[in-house]
Design an enzyme around this catalytic site. Structure first.
Site, PDB file in Angstrom:
ATOM      1  N   GLU A 111      12.431-124.482  49.947  1.00 54.65           N
ATOM      2  CA  GLU A 111      11.159-124.458  50.863  1.00 54.65           C
ATOM      3  C   GLU A 111      10.875-125.063  51.598  1.00 54.65           C
ATOM      4  O   GLU A 111      11.216-126.712  51.392  1.00 54.65           O
ATOM      5  CB  GLU A 111       9.856-124.442  49.834  1.00 54.65           C
ATOM      6  CG  GLU A 111      10.343-122.410  48.995  1.00 54.65           C
ATOM      7  CD  GLU A 111       9.173-122.674  48.276  1.00 54.65           C
ATOM      8  OE1 GLU A 111       8.187-122.608  48.361  1.00 54.65           O
ATOM      9  OE2 GLU A 111       9.741-121.393  47.069  1.00 54.65           O
ATOM     10  N   HIS A 225      -0.271-120.165  55.627  1.00 60.06           N
ATOM     11  CA  HIS A 225       1.191-119.454  55.070  1.00 60.06           C
ATOM     12  C   HIS A 225       1.411-118.763  56.599  1.00 60.06           C
ATOM     13  O   HIS A 225       1.325-117.689  57.516  1.00 60.06           O
ATOM     14  CB  HIS A 225       1.570-118.080  54.355  1.00 60.06           C
ATOM     15  CG  HIS A 225       2.503-119.131  53.938  1.00 60.06           C
ATOM     16  ND1 HIS A 225       3.320-117.629  54.285  1.00 60.06           N
ATOM     17  CD2 HIS A 225       3.405-119.032  52.819  1.00 60.06           C
ATOM     18  CE1 HIS A 225       5.088-118.123  53.463  1.00 60.06           C
ATOM     19  NE2 HIS A 225       4.649-118.843  52.724  1.00 60.06           N
TER      20      HIS A 225
HETATM   21  C1  SIN Z   1       3.425-121.481  47.660  1.00 61.25           C
HETATM   22  O1  SIN Z   1       2.612-120.923  48.515  1.00 61.25           O
HETATM   23  O2  SIN Z   1       4.038-123.072  47.035  1.00 61.25           O
HETATM   24  C2  SIN Z   1       4.484-120.752  47.836  1.00 61.25           C
HETATM   25  C3  SIN Z   1       4.934-119.714  48.596  1.00 61.25           C
HETATM   26  C4  SIN Z   1       6.200-118.982  48.824  1.00 61.25           C
HETATM   27  O3  SIN Z   1       6.693-118.329  48.756  1.00 61.25           O
HETATM   28  O4  SIN Z   1       6.245-119.061  50.489  1.00 61.25           O
END
Ligand code: SIN
Length: 499
Positions: A111, A225
């Site tokens: 990520e 986000h």
């Molecule tokens: C997160 O906020 O750590 C995960 C959220 C996502 O799946 O983007």
């Protein structure tokens, strides 16, 4: 106020998400008598909504690199010592979860902000739900669980906190008298109209802690986000880890122009880039078509897109940033102590120094586990006999009746969103300060007054932070200050503390 119910416990845990549930389990395993109070059902709150998994270091040899990535994303405000301890210790909890039977998906995901794949998932993008169900299975026979009880006040005696008063669905008051009280109430995403958080995320723990004398640290640092559907439903960052690309309304892939790692830049960078491109071109879309087996890997995202009448396989899907995570919170030490005797905080409500000014993706379930366990262990060591505790009668709580939640959200979206300015923050603070309160036994009205309190702290903190750092961007102060400081707020007022 007459009491409808009364319980006694060594530890009362307020909140049933990852931090609260893991703390309750850890305390029960240490022999403590635990009562868990949760304001809705056991599976409420943000944890079951967590799509991204848990970013455990990939063995001890990865702790240093994970620490580096976390501190880099935190933009100077992460505490490297605490962060290192939490990351290292998380491996013990991973081992213990697996030994107890928790099943993670094979493989690791990457990520944004992570220099390698290290995120463990469960049930595809249902990691939080799977983890929580697992913890609850292990908990249920060992502790007393009180659902649909809204804690509106901490109980106190002359020496500190001695439990919690709650309202049930019929506005009757109950109490848990406890030697230790753990706030594990999650965040305050409901400050904003478009949020990835559930309706329960109303900053209750911050309001309770503030009222009890805790220091609220860096609460102005709110993570947006970058990729939510337009109703706030999350499109997991793991989708970009699997190759999803962002496109603006002019049909251009733009992230490469903002950051070398493009779509895998840290979250604050991607959120601001998306915000800029929406303002410039009229919209941003996520192209998910290159992800093999998308439906199996991301069942929640797939279903949410389908529910909007869109087909993620054949067309890019419109997205926008949404309020996601509160990096600041109740300042705690590395054992979860809040500074107010017998009161602990863990998870999103706490500020340990892990997340700094920009939380690294999937570090929050990890923090919830470690700090939940640490708080429980610390509380268990420091228990005072219940018979020695006093308990002051509850006073009436304040609620907001004349201003709806939507109005608070409008004020915050207009004044404290991704790009902030002094005059807008001032105006937001004036509008929030003009809201009046009335005594109330209505949980929704009290939630709104909790939100208004947190909103005023966010606005004051954002005004005091005359710089841009991580998730906090002031277009009138675009530079990051060379002096690194925390903003701390309490009943005594606001101060900045140089790190
Ligand atoms: C997160 O906020 O750590 C995960 C959220 C996502 O799946 O983007």
């Amino acid at each position: 106020m007459s009491l409808h119910e009364a319980y006694e416990a060594d530890l009362v845990v307020i909140g049933s998400g990852v931090a609260g549930s893991y703390a309750a389990l850890a305390a029960a395993e240490l022999g403590a008598k635990v009562v868990m109070v949760t304001k809705r059902g056991l599976l409420s709150g943000a944890t079951p909504w967590a799509q991204g998994g848990i970013a455990f270091p990939v063995g001890h040899e990865d702790v240093e690199q994970h620490l580096y990535d976390t501190v880099k994303a935190g933009r100077g405000l992460s505490d490297p010592d605490v962060t290192g301890e939490i990351l290292k210790e998380s491996l013990d909890h991973l081992r213990s979860l697996i030994e107890k039977g928790m099943r993670f998906d094979p493989g690791l995901a990457r990520e944004g902000g992570h220099s390698r794949a290290r995120v463990m998932h469960a049930g595809g993008d249902r990691s939080g739900l799977f983890l929580l169900n697992f913890l609850h299975q292990h908990l249920q026979s060992r502790i007393k669980i009180l659902e649909n009880r809204f804690v509106f006040q901490l109980a106190t005696d002359d020496n500190g906190v001695s439990g919690a008063y709650y309202l049930d669905g019929s506005k009757r008051v109950g109490v848990v008298k406890a030697s230790a009280t753990l706030l594990a109430t999650g965040g305050s995403g409901q400050l904003f109209g478009v949020t990835t958080n559930p309706g329960e995320a109303t900053g209750d723990g911050i309001a309770l802690g503030f009222g009890a004398g805790c220091v609220i640290r860096d609460i102005e640092l709110i993570q947006f986000h970058p990729t939510a559907l337009l109703d706030g439903t999350l499109v997991s960052e793991a989708c970009r880890g699997e190759g999803a690309k962002l496109i603006n309304a002019a049909g251009e892939y733009f992230m490469g122009g903002y950051y070398p790692e493009a779509e895998l830049a840290p979250r604050d960078v991607v959120a601001r880039a998306v915000d800029t491109e929406i303002k410039k071109t009229g919209g941003v879309f996520i192209d998910l078509s290159s992800i093999a087996n998308f439906e199996e890997k991301f069942p929640t995202v797939f279903a949410s897109i389908k529910a909007l009448g869109l087909d993620s396989r054949s067309e890019p899907v419109p997205i926008a940033p949404a309020a996601h995570f509160q990096m600041g919170g109740i300042r705690t030490d590395s054992e979860g102590r809040s500074g107010v005797p017998r009161l602990y905080a863990a998870g999103e409500v706490g500020s340990t120094g892990l997340h700094g000014a920009n939380r690294l993706a999937s570090n929050s379930l990890l923090e919830g586990l470690v700090m939940g366990a640490r708080s429980a262990a610390c509380a268990a060591k420091e228990l005072e006999p219940i018979s020695t505790l006093g308990i002051a009668d509850p006073t009436e709580a304040n609620g907001i009746t004349h201003v709806g939640r939507a109005e608070i959200q409008k004020i915050m979206s207009e004044s404290a969103s991704i790009v902030r300015t002094g005059p807008e923050l001032e105006s937001g603070l004036d509008r929030i300060s003009a809201i009046g309160y009335l005594p109330s036994l209505d949980s929704f009205e009290i939630e709104n007054s909790n939100l208004a309190l947190v909103a005023s702290c966010v606005l004051r903190g954002a005004l005091a932070r005359e710089e841009s750092r991580g998730s906090h961007y002031r277009s009138d102060f675009p530079e990051t200050s060379e002096v690194i400081f925390h903003v701390e707020q309490s009943l005594d007022g606001l101060k900045t503390v140089i790190c």
